[in-house]
Design an enzyme around this catalytic site. Structure first.
Site, PDB file in Angstrom:
ATOM      1  N   ASP A  35      41.585  45.537  37.855  1.00 50.15           N
ATOM      2  CA  ASP A  35      41.251  44.478  36.921  1.00 50.15           C
ATOM      3  C   ASP A  35      39.961  44.774  36.170  1.00 50.15           C
ATOM      4  OD1 ASP A  35      41.136  42.098  35.538  1.00 50.15           O
ATOM      5  OD2 ASP A  35      40.563  40.886  37.270  1.00 50.15           O
ATOM      6  N   ASP A 229      41.649  43.683  29.035  1.00 49.73           N
ATOM      7  CA  ASP A 229      41.803  43.157  30.398  1.00 49.73           C
ATOM      8  C   ASP A 229      43.084  43.679  31.044  1.00 49.73           C
ATOM      9  OD1 ASP A 229      41.787  41.720  32.735  1.00 49.73           O
ATOM     10  OD2 ASP A 229      42.032  39.756  31.800  1.00 49.73           O
TER      11      ASP A 229
END
Length: 365
Positions: A35, A229
């Site tokens: 992430d 992201d």
């Protein structure tokens, strides 16, 4: 100094990309979601608190970390609540030894979940220090550099196309055979100007949609601050931009949830959604911009004027991206695959090698 190339695995129809690490002594295998939108590393999600049977079953199939079986585990006696866009985790802080690829770091702070909601994986956050009230410690990317596994706080991400089962993350290096054309350097938007603090924000200058027959339609020419992201399956853009993409994307049909479904046959067409950054255009093939949700297909973007703009996996699959925290830059090129040639990222202002990709001339501008 060297670089570590670690495999990523595409999971759950491409909704997440995971990395396998060795945690503890002796090393116990853990599988966590990679992430770029968060900073913390934690393990052992609560598989009972997930809203789909498929994700629950998958969560239960993954290995779990047992602190009592590690001689290097040390509890810090503190807890914290982590919140994400789609879930949360209550964690107990500890330190531990972590093995990745051929390297190993020691004393890394991380969390062991006491509970979590809507998270089928633990998470390896590789975003920058967001500051504020967040606990301050040496994050994973920091520790790689301070313990000498990398020369600086930089890594490159290569998710690869939807048809691929894996990709890679290269800590402290790039792979010149995973992209075409030149790497375009983009400044990370400073915290004082960014929509949501110190994160991987860059300026997206334009979007065009190119049809199967090669006809180009302008979608947006207004600069938009977007967050890169890898922890987001979908991309999120302002409603006006979202509506323009949906209007021009073949067979896109609005469903009751507010998403657009598309005929899965569209993914075999040669069209692209083109994203332009400072003159560099990343062409996202229809097949990569569509989320394959089981037997049906969904346009890989959502519209919102309240949520932060995000370029998630439906964009990142088409890009080779270098994240350089030390110099506050993102370097981006069109993803490709013509073998492997690892080159180390060094220190200083020119730490990221300015090498043209080995996969031939880029079709980007």
């Amino acid at each position: 100094r060297r670089q570590d190339d670690v495999d990523l695995k595409k999971q759950l129809d491409g909704t997440s990309y995971t990395i396998e690490l060795g945690l503890g002594t002796p090393a116990q295998s853990v599988v966590v979601q990679l992430d770029t939108g968060s900073t913390d590393f934690w393990v052992n999600p609560n598989c009972a608190n997930i809203n789909t049977a498929t994700s629950t079953s998958f969560c239960n199939s993954l290995p779990r970390f047992t602190p009592a079986d590690s001689s290097t585990f040390k509890s810090l006696g503190e807890s914290y609540q982590l919140r994400y866009g789609s879930g949360n985790a209550s964690i107990d802080w500890a330190t531990e030894t972590i093995a990745l690829g051929a390297g190993k770091i020691t004393g890394q702070q991380f969390g062991v979940a006491s509970n979590s909601f809507s998270e089928p994986f633990g998470i390896l956050g590789i975003g920058p220090n967001i500051g504020g009230s967040h606990p301050q410690y040496s994050f994973f990317i920091d520790t790689l550099a301070t313990q000498g596994l990398t020369a600086s706080r930089a890594f490159s991400l290569d998710l690869r196309g939807i048809e691929s089962t894996d990709g890679s993350i290269i800590f402290g290096g790039i792979d010149t055979k995973k992209y075409s054309g030149a790497l375009e350097k983009l400044p990370i938007i400073p915290e004082s100007e960014a929509p949501d603090g110190n994160r991987y924000w860059v300026s997206l200058d334009g979007i065009d949609l190119v049809s199967d027959s090669g006809v180009s339609t302008a979608i947006s020419s207004t600069p938009i601050a977007v967050l890169l992201d890898s922890g987001s399956t979908m991309s999120t853009l302002p409603v006006s931009v979202f509506n323009a993409i949906a209007k021009n994307f073949p067979t896109a049909t609005l469903d009751a949830s507010g998403l657009y479904t598309v005929d899965c046959a569209v993914t075999s067409q040669a069209g692209t959604v083109d994203f332009t950054f400072a003159g560099k255009t990343i062409k996202v093939a229809y097949k990569d911009f569509v989320w394959h949700a089981g037997s049906f297909c969904v346009l890989g973007v959502e519209g919102s004027d309240t949520a932060i703009p995000i370029l998630g996996d439906t964009f990142l699959r088409a890009a080779f991206v270098v994240f350089d925290q030390d110099n506050q830059n993102i370097h981006i090129a069109q993803a490709a695959d013509c073998g492997s040639n690892l080159v180390a990222i060094t220190k200083g202002a020119d730490a990221v090698p300015s090498q043209v990709g080995d996969c031939g001339a880029s079709s980007s501008t």
